[in-house]
Design a protein around this motif. Structure first.
Motif, short mmCIF file in Angstrom:
data_model
loop_
_atom_site.label_atom_id
_atom_site.label_comp_id
_atom_site.label_asym_id
_atom_site.label_seq_id
_atom_site.Cartn_x
_atom_site.Cartn_y
_atom_site.Cartn_z
N TRP A 167 -0.15 9.77 6.51
CA TRP A 167 -0.78 8.86 5.86
C TRP A 167 -0.39 7.36 6.23
O TRP A 167 -1.10 6.70 6.35
N TYR A 168 0.87 7.49 6.25
CA TYR A 168 1.67 5.80 6.59
C TYR A 168 1.05 5.63 8.02
O TYR A 168 0.79 4.50 8.32
N LYS A 169 1.05 6.57 8.87
CA LYS A 169 0.62 6.31 10.28
C LYS A 169 -0.67 5.96 10.41
O LYS A 169 -0.89 5.01 11.35
N GLN A 170 -1.55 6.25 9.67
CA GLN A 170 -2.94 5.77 9.36
C GLN A 170 -2.98 4.36 8.91
O GLN A 170 -4.01 3.63 9.26
N ALA A 171 -1.97 3.90 7.90
CA ALA A 171 -2.15 2.77 7.05
C ALA A 171 -1.31 1.58 7.77
O ALA A 171 -1.60 0.55 7.51
N GLU A 172 -0.52 2.11 8.91
CA GLU A 172 0.47 1.18 9.52
C GLU A 172 -0.35 0.03 10.08
O GLU A 172 0.00 -1.06 9.93
N PRO A 173 -1.51 -0.03 10.62
CA PRO A 173 -2.14 -0.95 11.35
C PRO A 173 -2.68 -1.84 10.20
O PRO A 173 -3.06 -3.04 10.82
N LEU A 174 -2.61 -1.49 9.15
CA LEU A 174 -3.45 -2.31 8.17
C LEU A 174 -2.41 -3.02 7.17
O LEU A 174 -2.70 -3.75 6.36
N LEU A 175 -1.30 -3.07 7.45
CA LEU A 175 -0.19 -3.66 6.82
C LEU A 175 -0.48 -5.09 6.49
O LEU A 175 -0.49 -5.86 7.61
N THR A 176 -0.16 -5.69 5.12
CA THR A 176 -0.76 -6.90 5.16
C THR A 176 0.20 -7.60 4.08
O THR A 176 0.82 -6.98 3.01
N HIS A 177 0.52 -8.83 4.57
CA HIS A 177 1.27 -9.80 3.41
C HIS A 177 0.08 -10.65 2.70
O HIS A 177 -0.77 -11.14 3.30
N MET A 178 0.44 -10.38 1.20
CA MET A 178 -0.65 -11.20 0.36
C MET A 178 0.34 -11.83 -0.59
O MET A 178 1.26 -11.72 -0.99
N SER A 179 -0.46 -13.28 -0.62
CA SER A 179 0.45 -14.39 -1.48
C SER A 179 -0.70 -15.37 -1.99
O SER A 179 -1.83 -15.66 -1.58
N GLY A 180 -0.03 -16.14 -2.72
CA GLY A 180 -0.87 -17.33 -3.43
C GLY A 180 -0.38 -17.94 -4.82
O GLY A 180 0.84 -17.63 -4.88
N HIS A 181 -1.04 -18.60 -5.39
CA HIS A 181 -0.70 -19.32 -6.53
C HIS A 181 -1.52 -18.92 -7.74
O HIS A 181 -2.81 -18.63 -7.43
N VAL A 182 -1.39 -19.08 -8.83
CA VAL A 182 -2.12 -18.80 -10.15
C VAL A 182 -1.90 -19.99 -10.84
O VAL A 182 -0.69 -20.66 -11.28
N THR A 183 -3.19 -20.80 -11.05
CA THR A 183 -3.09 -22.26 -11.58
C THR A 183 -4.08 -22.08 -12.69
O THR A 183 -4.80 -21.24 -13.31
N SER A 184 -3.92 -23.30 -13.50
CA SER A 184 -4.88 -23.61 -14.75
C SER A 184 -6.02 -24.21 -14.24
O SER A 184 -6.07 -25.17 -13.30
N ALA A 185 -7.03 -23.67 -14.65
CA ALA A 185 -8.58 -24.36 -14.53
C ALA A 185 -8.58 -25.77 -15.11
O ALA A 185 -9.12 -26.79 -14.47
N SER A 186 -7.88 -25.91 -16.21
CA SER A 186 -8.05 -27.29 -17.00
C SER A 186 -7.14 -28.45 -16.27
O SER A 186 -7.54 -29.55 -16.27
#
Length: 293
Positions: free
Chosen positions: A132-151
């Motif tokens: 399973w990991y060998k199939q997943a390895e090419p798709l490894l992704t770093h996800m990041s961002g911020h959470v902010t207030s709409a107002s």
């Protein structure tokens, strides 16, 4: 003369008692009229009604805390996406927070109480020497961002970012014996700058399960079962409305033909090649904007 008893529906509506739940008393007349008019319009037979009841019963019997088949049935009929749109518009009209991130459907494979993980850690729990990991390895992704207030536009520290997605074989961990429990699931807390970060996978398009009532309905309607590649999120923080949403890989062809009608333009994202990081080949930066409660 009328084909069917013209007073029947009014009599059913009138049976509601004076102590009925206020919201049910408000909405049931409309539901009953639409439901009865549908039955009369199509000349619904007892055999067809029985098949419908059996379909709903089977969906309920299949559903548990790992799979919501009744919810999936609503998904393929567009009902959950429609209700999501209605609810979002009502909240937007009440708050005026037009900058808030759009919502999307929860989906049938959410699991509560995913592990709380440190920022920057991975939700990939499978062994590195597994197929399973060998199939997943090419798709490894770093996800990041911020959470902010709409107002205010200010960061929201201490927000919870609950994330989950299917594996490269199109299966969520509870569908797949090859995946460890809670694989590709995790909860993260934003730091003092409202930032979150994690390692996961670039998502893969997949067919919804065809082994239940929802799948049979799709087959009977000659519809394909595919969902575009997407990642699920629930973002919450004290004083803010909880956001349930998905982000979609804009390069996936199924963003134009989602089997559950959940794609919104604002939720389509671009995955970029990541350089200099031995733990990921792809990068996604996405910010969530929450409206105040």
């Amino acid at each position: 003369m009328p084909k069917y008893d013209p007073e029947f529906t009014d009599n059913v509506i009138a049976a509601t008692g004076p102590k009925a739940n206020p919201r049910l008393k408000q909405i049931m007349p409309s539901l009953l009229r639409h439901l009865h008019d549908f039955a009369r319009e199509v000349n619904l037979t007892v055999a067809e009604w029985t098949a419908g009841v059996d379909l709903i019963n089977e969906s309920g019997a299949m559903s548990d805390n790992k799979r919501n088949e009744t919810g999936l049935l609503c998904d393929i009929l567009g009902l959950e996406s429609l209700v999501d749109e209605i609810t979002s518009k009502l909240l937007l009209d009440a708050s005026g927070d037009s900058a808030a991130t759009p919502s999307a459907v929860l989906g049938p494979f959410y699991r509560a109480n995913a592990p709380v993980l440190p920022n920057g850690s991975s939700i990939v729990k499978a062994s590195r020497d597994s197929a399973w990991y060998k199939q997943a390895e090419p798709l490894l992704t770093h996800m990041s961002g911020h959470v902010t207030s709409a107002s205010t536009g200010k960061p929201v520290p201490g927000a919870t970012v609950d994330v989950w997605l299917a594996g490269p074989n199109g299966l969520y961990e509870q569908q797949d014996e090859a995946q460890p429990d809670m694989n590709l699931r995790g909860r993260f807390r934003t730091d003092g700058r409202g930032a979150y970060a994690l390692y996961g996978l670039r998502p893969t398009a997949y067919p919804i399960p065809l082994d239940g009532p929802a799948g049979r309905v799709l087959t009977l309607l000659d519809r394909h079962p595919y969902r575009p590649a997407h990642v699920h999120f629930i973002v919450s923080a004290p004083g803010y409305r909880t956001l349930t949403t998905q982000v979609f890989d804009r390069e996936d062809p199924y963003v134009k033909d989602d089997s559950v009608f959940a794609v919104k333009d604002e939720l389509m994202v671009a995955f970029e090649a990541r350089r200099g990081d031995g733990k990921a080949h792809w990068s996604l930066v996405y910010d969530f904007v929450l409206s105040e409660a």
